[in-house]
Design a protein around this motif. Structure first.
Motif, PDB file in Angstrom:
ATOM      1  N   LYS A  90     -19.459 -33.974  -6.347  1.00 26.27           N
ATOM      2  CA  LYS A  90     -20.731 -34.154  -7.312  1.00 26.27           C
ATOM      3  C   LYS A  90     -21.886 -33.674  -6.334  1.00 26.27           C
ATOM      4  CE  LYS A  90     -19.675 -35.173 -11.623  1.00 26.27           C
ATOM      5  NZ  LYS A  90     -20.115 -36.635 -12.301  1.00 26.27           N
ATOM      6  N   GLN A  91     -22.224 -34.425  -5.187  1.00 29.35           N
ATOM      7  CA  GLN A  91     -23.299 -33.870  -4.319  1.00 29.35           C
ATOM      8  C   GLN A  91     -23.261 -32.448  -3.892  1.00 29.35           C
ATOM      9  OE1 GLN A  91     -23.134 -36.869  -1.073  1.00 29.35           O
ATOM     10  NE2 GLN A  91     -24.058 -38.232  -2.362  1.00 29.35           N
ATOM     11  N   LEU A  93     -21.716 -30.082  -5.741  1.00 34.48           N
ATOM     12  CA  LEU A  93     -22.163 -29.420  -6.821  1.00 34.48           C
ATOM     13  C   LEU A  93     -23.473 -29.210  -7.129  1.00 34.48           C
ATOM     14  CD1 LEU A  93     -20.289 -29.763 -10.430  1.00 34.48           C
ATOM     15  CD2 LEU A  93     -22.730 -29.265 -10.038  1.00 34.48           C
ATOM     16  N   LEU A  94     -24.325 -30.349  -6.636  1.00 36.37           N
ATOM     17  CA  LEU A  94     -25.780 -30.310  -6.835  1.00 36.37           C
ATOM     18  C   LEU A  94     -26.214 -29.261  -5.548  1.00 36.37           C
ATOM     19  CD1 LEU A  94     -28.674 -31.379  -7.570  1.00 36.37           C
ATOM     20  CD2 LEU A  94     -28.256 -33.342  -6.095  1.00 36.37           C
ATOM     21  N   PRO A 137     -20.136 -23.457 -11.791  1.00 39.80           N
ATOM     22  CA  PRO A 137     -21.839 -24.050 -11.579  1.00 39.80           C
ATOM     23  C   PRO A 137     -22.548 -23.069 -10.902  1.00 39.80           C
ATOM     24  CG  PRO A 137     -20.312 -26.115 -11.441  1.00 39.80           C
ATOM     25  CD  PRO A 137     -19.193 -24.697 -11.651  1.00 39.80           C
ATOM     26  N   MET A 192     -23.351 -31.194 -13.958  1.00 39.76           N
ATOM     27  CA  MET A 192     -22.910 -32.500 -13.162  1.00 39.76           C
ATOM     28  C   MET A 192     -22.497 -33.566 -14.067  1.00 39.76           C
ATOM     29  SD  MET A 192     -25.814 -33.084 -10.199  1.00 39.76           S
ATOM     30  CE  MET A 192     -24.805 -34.148  -9.310  1.00 39.76           C
ATOM     31  N   THR A 193     -22.626 -33.171 -15.668  1.00 41.34           N
ATOM     32  CA  THR A 193     -22.143 -34.291 -16.409  1.00 41.34           C
ATOM     33  C   THR A 193     -21.217 -33.851 -17.583  1.00 41.34           C
ATOM     34  OG1 THR A 193     -24.280 -33.889 -17.857  1.00 41.34           O
ATOM     35  CG2 THR A 193     -24.263 -35.758 -16.111  1.00 41.34           C
ATOM     36  N   TYR A 196     -19.283 -30.509 -16.220  1.00 40.48           N
ATOM     37  CA  TYR A 196     -18.073 -31.017 -15.296  1.00 40.48           C
ATOM     38  C   TYR A 196     -17.011 -31.413 -15.872  1.00 40.48           C
ATOM     39  CZ  TYR A 196     -16.245 -33.431 -11.343  1.00 40.48           C
ATOM     40  OH  TYR A 196     -15.357 -33.880 -10.224  1.00 40.48           O
TER      41      TYR A 196
END
Length: 430
Positions: A90-91, A93-94, A137, A192-193, A196
């Motif tokens: 997730k980090q 992806l950000l 993403p 991210m939510t 994903y």
């Protein structure tokens, strides 16, 4: 039967074949082009015109430049640096979306994707993450970043040109950011939510392309190359020079596609990569898909099929439907068209229509034109909507329906945000 109607039937066939994937998507693109020719919609010269289109040439050159980052070990170094700060999927992806959005605000979306793809895939393969969870993403981020500035995407420039021709006050360089920045933030949160969860977590393909060489043999080659500082310096220097030329394209006067091919040629001439490595870095499925569908965009425009779609939808509600409904329809119409033709072509087609509608309503045309700009960048539900969407298709092992599942909900969210934000900054009536 008119040429426009035939074109629309062939477009429908293409949509069915793309969604079902009965035949490979690249084969579908070529089949569609040949059908257009056999039905007399396009001439022989147009059939393969896509292969000499500047966008296709740009993609081809950037594949090689992007591959040089992988082959020389630069991608591995950058990947190691990023993973120091992004220790989870997730980090990561950000980080990918933030970096992608910032770069694409000033560079072409295609170039940004080509540069970041090998880095993202190397990190994903090394850490055991799914490429699919990270590449889509990245494509979204490049589209969102393009909405932040005037030069972020060609569709913004196309609408700006229409405004200048009609003596309408043009948008400022960062005026797009009023909508672009909030949408980028919302897009990152979405991916991210909700996004994903909607993206499939498929196993990474073993097919070798410039971004897919993380096999045992590829790892050994990278290890050898990582020690070759000279090649790394050359690869980075060529990339940075390419970026500078792209940022100052108008001042320097050298088109993006020529810059990318010059960069790819230098990669080979300096022996940073061998000729064979350069050829292997080309994802021919992606190139054929992009080039093969371009004659369809030409057919939609020249036969009047695209205008027929626009007139039908706008005519179904009438000019007195109200500014919010009209704005929403223009956004959705632009999004639909930009999914099957270039965003620049879609924006160029609909901007004059938006002007006519705004004048008939007595409304400020800037609001409707900004909605068209935003819609032109919202090609999330189709792998042929933008070059970045197509570039990640094979590498992420996606299917056509994956784009629809993840893209449609975000398009709806973007529509809502557009209807709230656009009238706020560009009121319909003073």
């Amino acid at each position: 039967m008119s040429a426009a109607t035939i074109t629309l039937f062939i477009l429908l066939l293409a949509a069915i074949l793309f969604v079902t994937e009965i035949i490979p998507v690249a084969a579908t693109a070529l089949l569609v082009t040949f059908l257009l020719f056999l039905m007399g919609i396009i001439d022989a010269e147009t059939v393969f015109s896509g292969f000499t289109n500047p966008i296709v040439i740009l993609i081809t050159g950037m594949f090689v430049i992007g591959a040089s980052l992988f082959e020389t070990g630069v991608a591995k170094k950058i990947g190691t640096l990023i993973t120091r700060f992004a220790k989870t999927e997730k980090q990561l992806l950000l980080a990918v979306m933030v970096i992608g959005a910032v770069l694409s605000a000033f560079l072409s979306n295609t170039s940004t994707t080509a540069v970041l793809m090998p880095i993202v895939i190397l990190i994903a393969d090394s850490a055991g993450y799914s490429r699919a969870k990270l590449l889509m993403p990245l494509a979204y981020a490049t589209a969102l970043g393009g909405m932040i500035t005037l030069v972020g995407t060609n569709s913004n420039l196309a609408v700006q040109g229409v405004m200048q021709n009609e003596s309408i006050q043009p948008f400022g360089f960062f005026e797009f950011a009023k909508v672009g920045v909030p949408l980028t933030i919302i897009g990152i949160i979405y991916m991210m939510t909700i996004g994903y969860k909607l993206i499939p977590s498929r196993e990474n393909q073993e097919k070798k392309t410039f971004a897919e060489n993380e096999t045992a043999a590829g790892a050994e080659v990278s290890a050898v190359h990582s020690k070759n500082t000279r090649k790394q310096v050359i690869a980075v220097a060529i990339l940075l020079t390419t970026v500078v030329f792209m940022v100052f394209e108008q001042q320097i006067g050298v088109p993006l596609h020529i810059v990318s091919i010059m960069g790819a040629l230098l990669i080979v001439l300096t022996r940073t990569m061998t000729e064979k490595q350069a050829y292997k870095s080309l994802d021919m499925s992606t190139i054929i898909l992009v080039a093969g569908m371009m004659p369809m965009a030409t057919a939609l425009s020249e036969t009047g099929a695209a205008k027929m779609i626009a007139d039908t939808i706008i005519g179904s509600v009438g000019m007195d439907a109200g500014p919010y409904l009209i704005t929403g329809l223009l956004f959705l119409l632009t999004t639909i068209l930009t999914s099957v033709m270039s965003n620049t072509a879609a924006a160029t087609l609909l901007a004059p229509i938006g002007l006519v509608i705004a004048n008939s309503m007595g409304a400020d045309p800037r609001a409707l034109l900004m909605a068209i700009c935003v819609g032109a960048s919202a090609a999330y539900a189709s792998p042929i909507g933008t070059p970045p969407n197509t570039m990640i298709y094979s590498a992420g092992n996606y299917r056509f329906v994956d784009y629809i599942k993840c893209g449609v909900p975000f398009i709806i969210i973007q529509l809502i945000v557009c209807l709230v934000m656009v009238p706020l900054f560009w009121p319909f009536y003073e």
